[in-house]
Structures are given as C-alpha cells and as structure tokens.
Design a protein around this motif. Structure first.
Motif, mmCIF file in Angstrom:
data_model
loop_
_atom_site.group_PDB
_atom_site.id
_atom_site.type_symbol
_atom_site.label_atom_id
_atom_site.label_comp_id
_atom_site.label_asym_id
_atom_site.label_seq_id
_atom_site.Cartn_x
_atom_site.Cartn_y
_atom_site.Cartn_z
ATOM 1 N N GLY A 221 -0.369 1.916 -4.294
ATOM 2 C CA GLY A 221 -1.396 2.811 -3.777
ATOM 3 C C GLY A 221 -1.080 3.240 -2.362
ATOM 4 O O GLY A 221 -0.061 2.842 -1.785
ATOM 5 N N ASN A 222 -1.960 4.004 -1.764
ATOM 6 C CA ASN A 222 -1.697 4.506 -0.414
ATOM 7 C C ASN A 222 -1.748 3.409 0.649
ATOM 8 O O ASN A 222 -1.200 3.567 1.741
ATOM 9 C CB ASN A 222 -2.679 5.622 -0.057
ATOM 10 N N HIS A 223 -2.391 2.272 0.364
ATOM 11 C CA HIS A 223 -2.423 1.163 1.317
ATOM 12 C C HIS A 223 -1.219 0.234 1.172
ATOM 13 O O HIS A 223 -1.072 -0.698 1.963
ATOM 14 C CB HIS A 223 -3.717 0.351 1.160
ATOM 15 N N ASP A 224 -0.399 0.466 0.158
ATOM 16 C CA ASP A 224 0.790 -0.352 -0.032
ATOM 17 C C ASP A 224 1.972 0.266 0.721
ATOM 18 O O ASP A 224 1.849 1.354 1.291
ATOM 19 C CB ASP A 224 1.080 -0.501 -1.523
ATOM 20 N N SER A 225 3.090 -0.397 0.720
ATOM 21 C CA SER A 225 4.232 0.035 1.531
ATOM 22 C C SER A 225 5.526 -0.437 0.884
ATOM 23 O O SER A 225 5.512 -1.220 -0.072
ATOM 24 C CB SER A 225 4.120 -0.564 2.937
ATOM 25 N N PRO A 226 6.680 0.010 1.404
ATOM 26 C CA PRO A 226 7.947 -0.488 0.867
ATOM 27 C C PRO A 226 8.061 -2.012 0.922
ATOM 28 O O PRO A 226 8.654 -2.626 0.031
ATOM 29 C CB PRO A 226 8.989 0.185 1.770
ATOM 30 N N ALA A 227 7.494 -2.649 1.963
ATOM 31 C CA ALA A 227 7.546 -4.114 2.065
ATOM 32 C C ALA A 227 6.776 -4.763 0.918
ATOM 33 O O ALA A 227 7.220 -5.765 0.343
ATOM 34 C CB ALA A 227 6.970 -4.567 3.408
ATOM 35 N N ILE A 228 5.622 -4.202 0.569
ATOM 36 C CA ILE A 228 4.821 -4.734 -0.541
ATOM 37 C C ILE A 228 5.561 -4.522 -1.864
ATOM 38 O O ILE A 228 5.626 -5.423 -2.712
ATOM 39 C CB ILE A 228 3.445 -4.053 -0.575
ATOM 40 N N HIS B 220 -2.933 6.114 -9.014
ATOM 41 C CA HIS B 220 -3.815 5.451 -8.042
ATOM 42 C C HIS B 220 -4.959 6.376 -7.626
ATOM 43 O O HIS B 220 -6.125 6.012 -7.724
ATOM 44 C CB HIS B 220 -3.045 5.008 -6.796
ATOM 45 N N ASN B 221 -4.630 7.554 -7.196
ATOM 46 C CA ASN B 221 -5.627 8.466 -6.640
ATOM 47 C C ASN B 221 -6.509 9.065 -7.733
ATOM 48 O O ASN B 221 -6.013 9.594 -8.733
ATOM 49 C CB ASN B 221 -4.912 9.578 -5.865
ATOM 50 N N ASN B 222 -7.802 8.999 -7.550
ATOM 51 C CA ASN B 222 -8.741 9.507 -8.559
ATOM 52 C C ASN B 222 -8.641 11.022 -8.715
ATOM 53 O O ASN B 222 -8.815 11.555 -9.820
ATOM 54 C CB ASN B 222 -10.173 9.104 -8.199
ATOM 55 N N ARG B 223 -8.358 11.733 -7.647
ATOM 56 C CA ARG B 223 -8.233 13.193 -7.747
ATOM 57 C C ARG B 223 -6.971 13.585 -8.515
ATOM 58 O O ARG B 223 -6.964 14.563 -9.253
ATOM 59 C CB ARG B 223 -8.228 13.823 -6.348
ATOM 60 N N VAL C 87 2.846 6.649 -11.775
ATOM 61 C CA VAL C 87 3.139 7.522 -10.630
ATOM 62 C C VAL C 87 2.555 6.869 -9.374
ATOM 63 O O VAL C 87 1.340 6.906 -9.157
ATOM 64 C CB VAL C 87 2.535 8.926 -10.817
ATOM 65 N N PRO C 88 3.379 6.224 -8.544
ATOM 66 C CA PRO C 88 2.856 5.601 -7.329
ATOM 67 C C PRO C 88 2.336 6.648 -6.357
ATOM 68 O O PRO C 88 2.756 7.806 -6.385
ATOM 69 C CB PRO C 88 4.070 4.864 -6.756
ATOM 70 N N ASP C 89 1.408 6.230 -5.509
ATOM 71 C CA ASP C 89 0.890 7.153 -4.502
ATOM 72 C C ASP C 89 2.013 7.536 -3.533
ATOM 73 O O ASP C 89 2.775 6.665 -3.084
ATOM 74 C CB ASP C 89 -0.256 6.479 -3.734
ATOM 75 N N PRO C 90 2.153 8.814 -3.204
ATOM 76 C CA PRO C 90 3.239 9.225 -2.301
ATOM 77 C C PRO C 90 3.237 8.502 -0.963
ATOM 78 O O PRO C 90 4.293 8.298 -0.364
ATOM 79 C CB PRO C 90 2.983 10.735 -2.125
ATOM 80 N N SER C 91 2.046 8.093 -0.483
ATOM 81 C CA SER C 91 1.969 7.418 0.820
ATOM 82 C C SER C 91 2.657 6.063 0.808
ATOM 83 O O SER C 91 3.020 5.543 1.866
ATOM 84 C CB SER C 91 0.504 7.240 1.236
ATOM 85 N N SER C 92 2.845 5.460 -0.381
ATOM 86 C CA SER C 92 3.462 4.132 -0.449
ATOM 87 C C SER C 92 4.949 4.168 -0.125
ATOM 88 O O SER C 92 5.557 3.115 0.079
ATOM 89 C CB SER C 92 3.253 3.535 -1.845
ATOM 90 N N ALA C 93 5.538 5.350 -0.046
ATOM 91 C CA ALA C 93 6.957 5.455 0.299
ATOM 92 C C ALA C 93 7.197 5.184 1.781
ATOM 93 O O ALA C 93 8.326 4.936 2.201
ATOM 94 C CB ALA C 93 7.492 6.834 -0.071
ATOM 95 N N ILE D 239 -2.599 6.641 4.964
ATOM 96 C CA ILE D 239 -3.339 7.877 4.728
ATOM 97 C C ILE D 239 -2.959 8.441 3.364
ATOM 98 O O ILE D 239 -1.772 8.636 3.078
ATOM 99 C CB ILE D 239 -3.047 8.913 5.827
ATOM 100 N N PRO D 240 -3.926 8.698 2.472
ATOM 101 C CA PRO D 240 -3.601 9.255 1.150
ATOM 102 C C PRO D 240 -3.065 10.665 1.279
ATOM 103 O O PRO D 240 -3.215 11.302 2.326
ATOM 104 C CB PRO D 240 -4.951 9.229 0.418
ATOM 105 N N PRO D 241 -2.430 11.193 0.232
ATOM 106 C CA PRO D 241 -1.871 12.546 0.311
ATOM 107 C C PRO D 241 -2.948 13.574 0.579
ATOM 108 O O PRO D 241 -4.094 13.431 0.150
ATOM 109 C CB PRO D 241 -1.228 12.742 -1.066
ATOM 110 N N ASP D 242 -2.561 14.615 1.301
ATOM 111 C CA ASP D 242 -3.493 15.703 1.590
ATOM 112 C C ASP D 242 -3.973 16.331 0.286
ATOM 113 O O ASP D 242 -3.195 16.502 -0.657
ATOM 114 C CB ASP D 242 -2.787 16.750 2.463
ATOM 115 N N LEU D 243 -5.257 16.662 0.235
ATOM 116 C CA LEU D 243 -5.830 17.196 -0.996
ATOM 117 C C LEU D 243 -5.118 18.465 -1.453
ATOM 118 O O LEU D 243 -5.019 18.727 -2.658
ATOM 119 C CB LEU D 243 -7.322 17.472 -0.797
#
Length: 480
Positions: A289-296, A364-367, A323-329, A334-338
């Motif tokens: 998700g957007n709160h995760d990271s490469p370390a996670i 991950h993202n509901n939208r 499809v992982p959230d783009p922010s996790s890269a 911050i989640p992807p811009d709408l």
C-alpha cells in the motif's frame, strides 16, 4: 577587609556552583532498562532548556520543554529483539510491560535526581578546593551551596516542564524516516501525560477483544469450501495482527490476503512486527500500500509462506492479479494523485486484456478498485478504512476496512473498528472456485462485542439497477 570578605564569598559561591555544574555535565547520566529496551538519560548545561530523544540510526527529535538552561537527553541504546517479539506475541504481557515501565520510570527519576544532587554535593566541595582556600567549614558551605543551587535548578525545570512542546518538534537525521520520528513526537511524546492511561486502554481492549472472539463461531460450512481471510491496513498495529491471526485460526482459513499498508511509514524499525508472519501455517498473499516501502517489501520477500504479489500469481488453482500502490516504490506515504488514477487504471486494463482469466484482482486504493470494476469476478482492496462489500459492473467489490483499527492512534481513540472479511469459495458445476459468501467481521464496541454480517452470492441475481450503480448483495447479520 569587608569588601575582601564579600569578594571571597562571591568567589566561593561561583566556584561551588561551577564545580557542581561541572560534575553534573561530566557524570550526570545513567542507564536503565524497560523490558527489551535499554536507555541512557543525561543532563548537561545548555543555553536553552531542551529535551531531546535520540533513536539511532534514525535521528533525533527535540523540543523546547522548560525554562532552565539544561539539556535533557534520552537515547535508545539497545533493543532485545527476541524479547520484543515475545512481548508482541503475548497480549497478556503487554499490560504488565506498561505497569513495569511506569514503575521503572518513577524509580529512575528518583535515583537520577539523587545522583545529580550527590554530584552537586561533591562538585561544590570541588569548587572550594580549586580556590585553594579550603577549610572544613568552607567545604561544608560549598557542598551545601552546590546542592541547594542544583536542587533549585531541578525544581525550576520540573515546574516549568511542558511536554506539549513536542507537538512542535525539531528533527535531525535520516530524511526518509522524518515522518515517523515527527509523528512519534507529536502523537506520543506530545501527549505523554495521558499515554500510560491510553496504553492501558489498548491492552484492556485487546483482552476484551479476545474474549469476544472466543464467542464467535463459524457458520455452517462444507468440506469442499475454500476460505480466504481478507485483511488490510494493519498500520503497524500488533493488536490488529493478533486479531487477524485469531480469526484465521478460529475459522481455519486456507489463505490470507493482505491488500497493503501493513506498516505506518515503511521504516526498517517497523519490519520487527513482520516477523510474526513466520508463525503462519497458510499461504499469505501481500500487495504493498501507500504506507509501505521498498524496505517493507524486501522484508516480506524473506518471510517463508509470504508471496509479494506484483502481477499474476496462481495459488490453489486460483489466478490472482495484484497491483501494488505506486507510492510503495519509494519512501513517501502520499497516495497517488487522483488525476493519475485513470491513467494507471488504463495501464492495468491493458495488461488484464492480455490474460486468459483472472479470478481475483488485488488492489490497495479504493478509487483504483472502482475504476477497475468489471475486470475481475472479485476485487479486493482497502485504503479508506471503510469495510464494505458491494457489486458493481459484475464484480464483487470487497473492502476489508482496517484490520489494525487505523493503527495505534485509532486504538487509543477507541473509535475505529477492527475489521476483516472472510471469503467462502466453493466449486461450481465446472469445478472452478466461486465466491459464495463474504462474512464482514467487525469489532467496534469492545464492551458489547462484535458484528458479523454475511453477504451471499449463491442466490439468484436481483434485477440490475441503473448502470454504474453499486448493488448490495443479500445479507444476513449476526451480533454478539
């Protein structure tokens, strides 16, 4: 002669104070342990009154907490990882940890204050000794003077101390962990006056949660049923992970699917919690998700039984596309811009069109999930912490809400519910696994119990509503 005596008296006062402050600055520190954590506390003379908390190698947070010219430093020096894992795994121990922690802190405060006063006593005598005009009377005078001045300084520090200053902290250190450290100061140190009570509430809530879960009994099931526990948004909450594992054990699930935000800020420190996944005996699919990271993600890839999904994965004759959230890269939460969601959704659609079939789409993202409705029979997601199951454009849309009650802050507020969704699949006439029912399990009021709402999909389809609108499946609700 009178002026000489006054001058000598003032010199003695200054030297006694200087000696006291010198010894306090050199030796005014001590180490102490709170269960698995070892700390070092120190006091030094400083231009302004600051308190700083250092967590190597992440960085240091500091705040202007008092009026006296003292720098109070608290440094985390060591962590017993094995003991931490045992504490996280045992809910009954957490309350004892809190009680012991408060007891230790009180003892440390008393012992440290006595040590500082003893240093001041010796320092005052040292100041007289350095004047080379010492006598027994002067040594006693210097020692008492050092103790009195230091005592007054400590008392002034105590009465002017304001922990709320940590709500506006200063941070220095590794930039990518700044959000986690600043949040630590604002949400924890900035509210330390009620932290102990809130942590006790968390421990008590977790114990009552377990009591409620013991009352929860699986509904009627068949030997051919395949059960998947859908969780999401644990947000680094060990209580939420225990909750999810307890449900998985109770219902004897065959698989767990986690649709992201297992961490809060994606820092390496948060990977400690992930070691609990080693105990699982069933496959665990994870998308970031957007709160995760490469370390996670790297840590999840090292855990046996965990599959990090980024694309097509086949498990138990089911095809999952994640499809992982783009922010996790990166390291941003911050989640992807709408405005980018339609473009990303089109890219996913193109990839799905090249596949023969997909049984479940993991997002991950509901939208993003809403934008991809109709592209898979079942779409699992989370992100907005709102548990819900609907049908849209032929897809069953399953939002697990937040299995970690929005993290520790949600637990302290006692407002955000723990939630998971239990999926029941059975073979259809062609032998393919098909989703027959979804149990929405929510624990929001720990005093009253839990709610379980079953959404069924094995009944004849109801007349379709207007195009684009969500349809509510037939439901049965049980409450304990």
């Amino acid at each position: 002669m009178i002026n000489y005596r006054k001058t000598e008296k003032y010199i003695g006062l200054v030297l006694a104070l200087a000696g006291a402050l010198l010894l306090i600055s050199l030796f005014g520190h001590m180490r102490f342990n709170i269960e698995a954590l070892q700390f070092r506390v120190a006091v030094q003379i400083n231009e302004q009154g600051y308190t700083e908390v250092e967590v190597p190698p992440l960085g240091t947070i500091r705040a202007h907490t008092h009026k006296t010219p003292l720098l109070i430093s608290l440094r985390l020096e060591n962590i017993d990882l094995q003991l931490i894992q045992r504490l996280l795994a045992g809910a009954p121990e957490q309350k004892e940890v809190i009680r012991q922690g408060k007891k230790v802190l009180k003892q440390v405060l008393i012992v440290f204050t006595i040590k500082l006063l003893m240093l001041a006593l010796l320092g005052g005598a040292l100041g007289i000794f350095l004047s080379r005009r010492g006598s027994l009377k002067k040594y006693v005078y210097g020692s008492l003077l050092g103790v009195l001045l230091t005592g007054a300084l400590l008392a002034a520090t105590y009465f002017t101390y304001d922990v709320r200053a940590f709500r506006n902290p200063q941070y220095s250190g590794v930039l990518r962990v700044a959000p986690w450290m600043v949040s630590l100061a604002q949400e924890t140190l900035g509210k330390i006056e009620t932290l102990g009570e809130k942590l006790e509430l968390v421990a008590a809530n977790l114990n009552r949660l377990y009591e409620r879960l013991d009352e929860l009994q699986p509904l009627q099931e068949t030997t051919t049923e395949f059960k998947i526990l859908h969780i999401s948004d644990l947000h680094n909450n060990p209580a939420g992970m225990d909750f999810a594992f307890r449900v998985a054990e109770l219902f004897k699930v065959d698989m767990i699917i986690d649709t992201g935000d297992i961490s809060d800020f994606g820092t390496p420190l948060e990977t400690l919690l992930l070691d609990q996944l080693i105990q699982l005996q069933v496959p665990y699919l994870f998308i970031a998700g957007n709160h995760d990271s490469p370390a996670i993600i790297d840590k999840m890839n090292t855990i046996p039984g965990v599959t990090v999904v980024n694309g097509l994965v086949e498990k138990n004759e089911l095809l999952f596309y994640g499809v992982p959230d783009p922010s996790s890269a990166g390291n941003s939460v911050i989640p992807p811009d709408l405005s980018t969601i339609p473009r990303i959704a089109e890219q996913v659609k193109e990839k799905l069109n090249r596949l023969p079939r997909v049984d479940m789409l993991l997002l991950h993202n509901n939208r993003m999930a809403q934008a991809l409705a109709g592209r898979a029979p079942v779409i699992l997601f989370g992100h907005n912490h709102q548990m819900k199951v609907t049908k849209k454009e032929g897809s069953i849309m399953v939002n697990a809400g937040t299995s970690g009650a929005a993290g520790l802050r949600g637990l302290q507020a006692n407002k955000v519910p723990y939630s998971v969704v239990l999926l029941h699949l059975r073979p259809d006439k062609e032998g393919k696994q098909r989703l027959m029912a979804a149990d929405l399990i929510s624990v929001s009021n720990l005093e009253q119990g839990f709610t379980l709402e079953r959404k069924r999909f094995d009944r004849p389809e109801e007349p379709a509503g207007p195009p684009g609108r969500e349809q509510q499946p037939a439901s049965e609700t049980a409450r304990r």
